[in-house]
Motif scaffolding. Structure first.
Motif, short mmCIF file in Angstrom:
data_model
loop_
_atom_site.label_atom_id
_atom_site.label_comp_id
_atom_site.label_asym_id
_atom_site.label_seq_id
_atom_site.Cartn_x
_atom_site.Cartn_y
_atom_site.Cartn_z
N SER A 37 0.83 -1.23 0.00
CA SER A 37 0.00 0.00 0.00
C SER A 37 0.85 1.26 0.00
O SER A 37 0.52 2.26 0.67
CB SER A 37 -0.94 0.00 1.22
N GLN A 38 1.90 1.28 -0.80
CA GLN A 38 2.83 2.40 -0.80
C GLN A 38 2.89 3.14 -2.13
O GLN A 38 3.74 4.02 -2.31
CB GLN A 38 4.24 1.89 -0.43
N LEU A 39 2.01 2.84 -3.08
CA LEU A 39 2.07 3.51 -4.37
C LEU A 39 1.50 4.92 -4.29
O LEU A 39 0.58 5.20 -3.52
CB LEU A 39 1.27 2.71 -5.41
N THR A 40 2.05 5.82 -5.10
CA THR A 40 1.50 7.17 -5.20
C THR A 40 0.31 7.17 -6.15
O THR A 40 0.05 6.19 -6.86
CB THR A 40 2.56 8.15 -5.73
N ALA A 41 -0.42 8.29 -6.17
CA ALA A 41 -1.58 8.39 -7.06
C ALA A 41 -1.17 8.28 -8.52
O ALA A 41 -1.85 7.61 -9.32
CB ALA A 41 -2.31 9.71 -6.81
N ALA A 42 -0.06 8.91 -8.89
CA ALA A 42 0.39 8.83 -10.28
C ALA A 42 0.81 7.42 -10.65
O ALA A 42 0.46 6.91 -11.73
CB ALA A 42 1.56 9.80 -10.50
N GLU A 43 1.56 6.75 -9.78
CA GLU A 43 1.98 5.37 -10.06
C GLU A 43 0.78 4.45 -10.21
O GLU A 43 0.70 3.66 -11.15
CB GLU A 43 2.90 4.87 -8.93
N ASN A 44 -0.17 4.58 -9.28
CA ASN A 44 -1.36 3.72 -9.37
C ASN A 44 -2.22 4.09 -10.56
O ASN A 44 -2.86 3.22 -11.17
CB ASN A 44 -2.17 3.83 -8.08
N GLY A 45 -2.26 5.37 -10.92
CA GLY A 45 -3.02 5.80 -12.09
C GLY A 45 -2.46 5.21 -13.38
O GLY A 45 -3.21 4.72 -14.23
N PHE A 46 -1.14 5.23 -13.52
CA PHE A 46 -0.52 4.62 -14.69
C PHE A 46 -0.74 3.11 -14.69
O PHE A 46 -0.97 2.50 -15.74
CB PHE A 46 0.98 4.95 -14.74
N ALA A 47 -0.65 2.50 -13.50
CA ALA A 47 -0.88 1.05 -13.41
C ALA A 47 -2.33 0.71 -13.75
O ALA A 47 -2.61 -0.30 -14.41
CB ALA A 47 -0.52 0.55 -12.02
N LEU A 48 -3.27 1.54 -13.29
CA LEU A 48 -4.68 1.34 -13.64
C LEU A 48 -4.89 1.47 -15.15
O LEU A 48 -5.66 0.72 -15.75
CB LEU A 48 -5.55 2.35 -12.91
N ALA A 49 -4.20 2.44 -15.76
CA ALA A 49 -4.28 2.58 -17.21
C ALA A 49 -3.74 1.31 -17.88
O ALA A 49 -4.29 0.83 -18.88
CB ALA A 49 -3.49 3.80 -17.67
N GLY A 50 -2.67 0.75 -17.30
CA GLY A 50 -2.15 -0.50 -17.81
C GLY A 50 -3.12 -1.64 -17.63
O GLY A 50 -3.21 -2.54 -18.47
N ASP A 51 -3.87 -1.62 -16.53
CA ASP A 51 -4.90 -2.63 -16.29
C ASP A 51 -6.04 -2.52 -17.28
O ASP A 51 -6.49 -3.52 -17.85
CB ASP A 51 -5.47 -2.43 -14.87
#
Length: 507
Positions: A37-51
């Motif tokens: 649970s250590q990802l930033t909003a930008a990191e998780n946003g890019f990962a969500l885009a990847g998802d």
């Protein structure tokens, strides 16, 4: 072809390097399931885009638009709205109540093994329905890149995703998704600029050229979704189905708090929305410059449309530029698929190891180290089954299959999730009823519909959400009423609701 193969190998080696790095950082259950649970909003946003920008977006949406015009564009535009439901209704409650999986949310509300088991079944069915088209798209592309058979291409992808998840967990999956999202957006931007250069940066010229080449009806609705209820059903599936996809939900547990979860949704709305809008132009350009006959001759339900367009834009077949663009786009598409199937595999292994083994069998008293081992073993079994499904899905447009998976999520998972969060009387019977009605109706109608049976369809709608979604809600209501009042469950609702909306855990 040596150029395309080289690009593919480079991307594969980079993602395997990420997995090796992540494996050394993945020791605890929190790190394996949620990147601690250590990802930033930008990191998780890019990962969500990847998802979310899966094989359906990169390949299927472009193919559908090229072959069917505006009906294909409807598939691409839907995701622009879908994340609004997640942003306003789901993201914060999930982060406030869950831990790693959808099962955590249901168990924290119901606290019964029966409701947890029903949720596990829903998670697994939806994930495998989503895995099938990803594997099919990967098989077509890897065959194109390497020259090996479709079946062996599926096996190569399956082994890769087992390695990503089994060794690296959520950390590896996240960073593979981030790298893939950057590559995908870069590829989309390059293709878009090259298309606009052909029409002197006037998109209207592109539409006019498509009408002149294909015919006036090309830009009108009804070429694929001939029944108006199909269009409504598609919209319903999009708007509500995304909020029921387990592998998307797990991403909200990778950030430290609800505020970051909301911000990550805003990131993905801009990133994925921009790309989805571009796929409409890609499809129209392919119909104009590649030609529908060439697209159909390539097979795969239009899944090779974007690689064919990239080859044309790069200079045509047999030139260095054409091969370079083809290799880059195809390799990025494979990376896209690898990232998505890894997320799906991780979500499914979490349902098996965390929900079923740790919480259902051991009732929360499992050894964390053993739980991670079981999750890794589960990833192997999931990968093997995904290979079989991918082989069976050969030749079907991946966008259609993905939307059917989203239909299942909208019909089963979404009603159960939203009523668990907001209806005091909702109980274990409602969870079982909603999952049963939603899963059975959506899967059955999809299997007998045009998407699977073509002209031999026993049911007229490509997407059955307009029927299966109300049945899912009806199952929730009927199960709740038949189960009877659960005074203890209703008494806990105020504390649960406080946690859902504020993040404050009652004492």
């Amino acid at each position: 072809m040596s150029t395309t193969l080289s690009i593919f190998i480079v991307i594969l080696l980079v993602t395997l390097g990420i997995t090796y790095w992540a494996a050394k950082r993945t020791r605890t259950t929190s790190e394996f399931y949620a990147a601690d649970s250590q990802l930033t909003a930008a990191e998780n946003g890019f990962a969500l885009a990847g998802d979310w920008c899966s094989a359906a977006a990169f390949l299927g949406f472009t193919g559908l638009t090229a072959l069917f015009g505006m009906d294909g564009a409807f598939y691409a535009i839907g995701p622009l709205v879908a994340f609004c439901t997640v942003l306003f209704l789901i993201a914060e409650p999930l982060r406030n109540t869950g831990k790693y999986t959808l099962g955590d949310v249901i168990e924290s509300r119901m606290r019964t093994r029966t409701s947890l088991l029903a949720t596990i079944v829903g998670t697994v069915v939806v994930n495998f329905a989503y895995l099938m088209p990803q594997m099919a798209g990967a098989g077509v592309l890897v065959k194109l890149l390497t020259g090996i058979s479709y079946d062996w291409s599926i096996i190569l992808v399956g082994v890769s995703m087992i390695v990503y998840v089994g060794f690296g967990g959520m950390i590896a999956t996240t960073w593979v998704q981030i790298v893939k999202a950057v590559l995908m957006l870069a590829a989309g931007a390059i293709i878009l600029v090259m298309i606009l250069m052909l029409v002197k940066f006037n998109p209207l010229t592109l539409f006019d050229n498509a009408e002149a080449k294909v015919g006036a009806n090309y830009m009108l609705p009804g070429n694929y979704l001939k029944n108006p209820f199909d269009q409504i059903s598609l919209g319903l599936g999009y708007v509500l189905g995304l909020a029921g996809l387990p592998h998307v939900m797990t991403r909200f547990y990778t950030v430290p708090d609800a505020k970051t979860a909301r911000r990550s949704v805003v990131w993905v709305m801009f990133l994925a929305g921009s790309f989805f809008a571009g796929t409409t132009l890609f499809g129209i350009a392919a119909a104009t410059y590649v030609g529908q006959d060439a697209i159909k001759a390539a097979g795969g339900g239009g899944n090779l449309t974007l690689p064919l367009l990239a080859q044309f834009l790069g200079g045509g077949k047999g030139t260095f530029g054409g091969d370079l663009m083809l290799g880059f786009v195809a390799a990025v598409a494979v990376a896209t698929i690898l990232a998505v199937v890894s997320a799906l595999t991780l979500s499914t292994s979490g349902a098996i190891a965390h929900d079923f083994y740790a919480n259902w069998m051991k009732q929360g008293k499992a050894d964390p180290k053993k739980e991670v081992v079981i999750a890794r073993v589960a990833a192997i079994g999931i990968g093997l089954l995904a290979m079989v499904l991918g082989i069976l899905a050969q030749g079907v447009n991946v966008a259609v299959l993905v939307i059917l998976a989203i239909c299942v999520a909208a019909s089963a998972n979404f009603p159960v999730l939203v009523l668990s969060l907001f209806w005091r009387r909702f109980n274990t019977g409602g969870v079982v009823g909603g999952m049963s009605f939603g899963l059975i109706s959506s899967v059955a109608l999809a299997m007998i519909g045009p998407a699977m049976r073509g002209a031999d369809a026993l049911w007229p709608l490509v997407n059955p959400t307009i029927v299966s979604l109300p049945l899912g809600f009806f199952g929730c209501y009927l199960g709740t009423v038949l189960y009877g009042r659960d005074a203890e469950n209703e008494a806990r609702f105020d504390d649960f609701s406080l946690q859902v909306h504020t993040g404050v855990t009652p004492k």
